[in-house]
Design a protein around this motif. Structure first.
Motif, PDB file in Angstrom:
ATOM      1  N   ILE A  24       0.972  10.501  -7.801  1.00 30.94           N
ATOM      2  CA  ILE A  24       1.960  11.369  -8.435  1.00 30.94           C
ATOM      3  C   ILE A  24       3.360  10.922  -8.044  1.00 30.94           C
ATOM      4  O   ILE A  24       3.644  10.745  -6.840  1.00 30.94           O
ATOM      5  N   LEU A  25       4.173  10.706  -9.041  1.00 30.48           N
ATOM      6  CA  LEU A  25       5.583  10.462  -8.807  1.00 30.48           C
ATOM      7  C   LEU A  25       6.289  11.779  -9.090  1.00 30.48           C
ATOM      8  O   LEU A  25       6.348  12.236 -10.234  1.00 30.48           O
ATOM      9  N   GLU A  26       6.773  12.404  -8.041  1.00 33.85           N
ATOM     10  CA  GLU A  26       7.298  13.766  -8.172  1.00 33.85           C
ATOM     11  C   GLU A  26       8.512  13.820  -9.099  1.00 33.85           C
ATOM     12  O   GLU A  26       8.664  14.744  -9.885  1.00 33.85           O
ATOM     13  N   SER A  27       9.372  12.843  -9.003  1.00 35.80           N
ATOM     14  CA  SER A  27      10.556  12.765  -9.851  1.00 35.80           C
ATOM     15  C   SER A  27      10.850  11.281 -10.049  1.00 35.80           C
ATOM     16  O   SER A  27      11.485  10.654  -9.202  1.00 35.80           O
ATOM     17  N   ALA A  28      10.366  10.746 -11.135  1.00 34.98           N
ATOM     18  CA  ALA A  28      10.412   9.300 -11.335  1.00 34.98           C
ATOM     19  C   ALA A  28      11.837   8.764 -11.285  1.00 34.98           C
ATOM     20  O   ALA A  28      12.776   9.374 -11.813  1.00 34.98           O
ATOM     21  N   SER A  29      11.967   7.605 -10.666  1.00 31.74           N
ATOM     22  CA  SER A  29      13.259   6.927 -10.626  1.00 31.74           C
ATOM     23  C   SER A  29      13.077   5.496 -11.098  1.00 31.74           C
ATOM     24  O   SER A  29      11.968   4.953 -11.093  1.00 31.74           O
ATOM     25  N   THR A  30      14.182   4.870 -11.481  1.00 32.20           N
ATOM     26  CA  THR A  30      14.095   3.522 -12.045  1.00 32.20           C
ATOM     27  C   THR A  30      13.540   2.514 -11.041  1.00 32.20           C
ATOM     28  O   THR A  30      12.911   1.532 -11.431  1.00 32.20           O
ATOM     29  N   ASN A  31      13.750   2.756  -9.757  1.00 35.50           N
ATOM     30  CA  ASN A  31      13.216   1.807  -8.767  1.00 35.50           C
ATOM     31  C   ASN A  31      11.711   1.957  -8.559  1.00 35.50           C
ATOM     32  O   ASN A  31      11.114   1.240  -7.741  1.00 35.50           O
ATOM     33  N   GLN A  32      11.107   2.868  -9.291  1.00 30.64           N
ATOM     34  CA  GLN A  32       9.657   2.983  -9.274  1.00 30.64           C
ATOM     35  C   GLN A  32       9.017   2.269 -10.464  1.00 30.64           C
ATOM     36  O   GLN A  32       7.793   2.331 -10.656  1.00 30.64           O
ATOM     37  N   THR A  33       9.829   1.596 -11.246  1.00 30.49           N
ATOM     38  CA  THR A  33       9.294   0.732 -12.287  1.00 30.49           C
ATOM     39  C   THR A  33       8.525  -0.399 -11.626  1.00 30.49           C
ATOM     40  O   THR A  33       9.073  -1.137 -10.811  1.00 30.49           O
ATOM     41  N   SER A  34       7.251  -0.518 -11.954  1.00 31.82           N
ATOM     42  CA  SER A  34       6.403  -1.482 -11.248  1.00 31.82           C
ATOM     43  C   SER A  34       5.014  -1.501 -11.881  1.00 31.82           C
ATOM     44  O   SER A  34       4.710  -0.727 -12.786  1.00 31.82           O
ATOM     45  N   MET A  35       4.174  -2.394 -11.355  1.00 31.59           N
ATOM     46  CA  MET A  35       2.745  -2.397 -11.675  1.00 31.59           C
ATOM     47  C   MET A  35       2.038  -1.637 -10.563  1.00 31.59           C
ATOM     48  O   MET A  35       2.231  -1.934  -9.379  1.00 31.59           O
ATOM     49  N   TYR A  36       1.206  -0.679 -10.956  1.00 33.94           N
ATOM     50  CA  TYR A  36       0.462   0.111  -9.977  1.00 33.94           C
ATOM     51  C   TYR A  36      -1.022  -0.222 -10.089  1.00 33.94           C
ATOM     52  O   TYR A  36      -1.608  -0.196 -11.167  1.00 33.94           O
ATOM     53  N   ILE A  83       4.596   2.329   1.960  1.00 34.50           N
ATOM     54  CA  ILE A  83       5.753   2.764   1.157  1.00 34.50           C
ATOM     55  C   ILE A  83       5.448   4.088   0.453  1.00 34.50           C
ATOM     56  O   ILE A  83       5.457   4.173  -0.771  1.00 34.50           O
ATOM     57  N   PRO A  84       5.221   5.171   1.177  1.00 28.83           N
ATOM     58  CA  PRO A  84       4.830   6.433   0.540  1.00 28.83           C
ATOM     59  C   PRO A  84       5.983   7.249  -0.048  1.00 28.83           C
ATOM     60  O   PRO A  84       5.750   8.189  -0.808  1.00 28.83           O
ATOM     61  N   GLU A  85       7.207   6.877   0.281  1.00 32.64           N
ATOM     62  CA  GLU A  85       8.348   7.716  -0.130  1.00 32.64           C
ATOM     63  C   GLU A  85       8.439   7.799  -1.647  1.00 32.64           C
ATOM     64  O   GLU A  85       8.419   6.786  -2.339  1.00 32.64           O
ATOM     65  N   GLY A  86       8.569   9.035  -2.119  1.00 28.68           N
ATOM     66  CA  GLY A  86       8.697   9.266  -3.558  1.00 28.68           C
ATOM     67  C   GLY A  86       7.369   9.437  -4.273  1.00 28.68           C
ATOM     68  O   GLY A  86       7.337   9.660  -5.483  1.00 28.68           O
ATOM     69  N   TYR A  87       6.281   9.346  -3.497  1.00 24.74           N
ATOM     70  CA  TYR A  87       4.939   9.452  -4.074  1.00 24.74           C
ATOM     71  C   TYR A  87       4.120  10.507  -3.338  1.00 24.74           C
ATOM     72  O   TYR A  87       4.369  10.811  -2.176  1.00 24.74           O
ATOM     73  N   SER A  88       3.149  11.049  -4.025  1.00 23.08           N
ATOM     74  CA  SER A  88       2.125  11.856  -3.387  1.00 23.08           C
ATOM     75  C   SER A  88       0.802  11.529  -4.073  1.00 23.08           C
ATOM     76  O   SER A  88       0.780  10.821  -5.086  1.00 23.08           O
ATOM     77  N   VAL A  89      -0.296  12.001  -3.486  1.00 24.28           N
ATOM     78  CA  VAL A  89      -1.610  11.707  -4.053  1.00 24.28           C
ATOM     79  C   VAL A  89      -2.473  12.956  -4.022  1.00 24.28           C
ATOM     80  O   VAL A  89      -2.188  13.922  -3.310  1.00 24.28           O
ATOM     81  N   LEU A 147       0.824  -1.193   0.000  1.00 23.47           N
ATOM     82  CA  LEU A 147       0.000   0.000   0.000  1.00 23.47           C
ATOM     83  C   LEU A 147       0.869   1.258   0.000  1.00 23.47           C
ATOM     84  O   LEU A 147       1.726   1.431   0.861  1.00 23.47           O
ATOM     85  N   ILE A 148       0.609   2.143  -0.959  1.00 23.32           N
ATOM     86  CA  ILE A 148       1.369   3.388  -1.062  1.00 23.32           C
ATOM     87  C   ILE A 148       0.657   4.506  -0.303  1.00 23.32           C
ATOM     88  O   ILE A 148       1.215   5.140   0.587  1.00 23.32           O
TER      89      ILE A 148
END
Lengths: 116, 115
Positions: free
Chosen positions: B77-89, B60-66, B45-46
């Motif tokens: 919202i991914l404020e500044s996308a990074s490769t470790n945010q590659t995933s299924m949402y 795991i909210p770090e790097g995300y906002s809603v 859960l984000i």
């Protein structure tokens, strides 16, 4: 802390075989809910069943059945006479009433392959 | 039928981009959720929201906002996308939890690749 363990990562069966997917959970809550979801290749999780902690009666729905045992903290899911359309990832999930608020904890999932 | 619709099935974004994932539900549900699904980790859960303009951090909210400006729409919202945010949402919604844990209804998922 709450935890859901699905020890089987992948299972492969031949059509018409019976298959059981295991789910073991941990929780300190006295009141909690357990769920099973199916995720077919299309990606959308589909709700299958909900069980509350006070209802240990096993349930059967067509080819699906669920065995809830509080003594072993298990909530196993059996598919009888499996079919190719049963191929999917299956998730077990837990939601505690007293802790965790709105959170539902999911297991890692078990991928089931049913071969014709 | 309950319908939860995610705006994209597949997205490819560059590192550092701001990314918006949109989710709309048509059942007037109070609760909405964003999960991330990774192999071997299940769903995590984000963020979730139990009302308009309300939000709560998940695991795991770090790097995300809603954002939830309207009841039917919940944006991740991914404020500044990074490769470790590659995933299924996966987005989900559910009715009010009035002492019972009700099942959630899920969208079809957005597979995000950050390059």
């Amino acid at each position: 802390a709450q935890k859901v363990t699905q020890a089987q990562t992948e299972i492969s069966v031949v059509e018409k075989e019976d298959v059981t997917l295991d789910c073991v959970y941990e929780t300190r809550d006295t009141t909690y809910y357990l769920f099973w979801y199916k995720q077919p290749p299309s990606g959308e999780l589909v709700f299958l069943i909900r069980r509350n902690s006070f209802d240990e009666q096993n349930e059967i729905s067509g080819r699906y059945s669920w065995n809830f045992q509080k003594s072993t903290s298990s909530f196993n899911f059996t598919i009888t006479a499996s079919q190719v359309v049963d191929s999917a990832v299956y998730f077990c999930a837990l939601s505690g009433l007293n802790t965790g608020g709105f959170k539902t904890i999911f297991g890692a999932g078990t991928r089931l392959f049913v071969k014709a | 039928d309950v319908k939860v619709t995610q705006s994209s099935r597949y997205l490819v974004k560059r590192t550092g981009e701001k990314v918006f994932l949109e989710c709309v539900q048509d059942m007037d549900h109070e609760n909405m959720f964003w999960y991330r699904q990774d192999p071997g980790l299940g769903l995590r859960l984000i963020y979730f929201s139990y009302d308009v303009k309300m939000k709560e951090k998940g695991d795991i909210p770090e790097g995300y906002s809603v954002s939830r400006e309207k009841k039917e729409r919940f944006s991740l919202i991914l404020e500044s996308a990074s490769t470790n945010q590659t995933s299924m949402y996966l987005c989900a919604s559910s009715p009010p939890q009035t002492g019972r844990r009700l099942e959630a209804f899920f969208g079809q998922g957005t597979r995000l690749t950050v390059v």
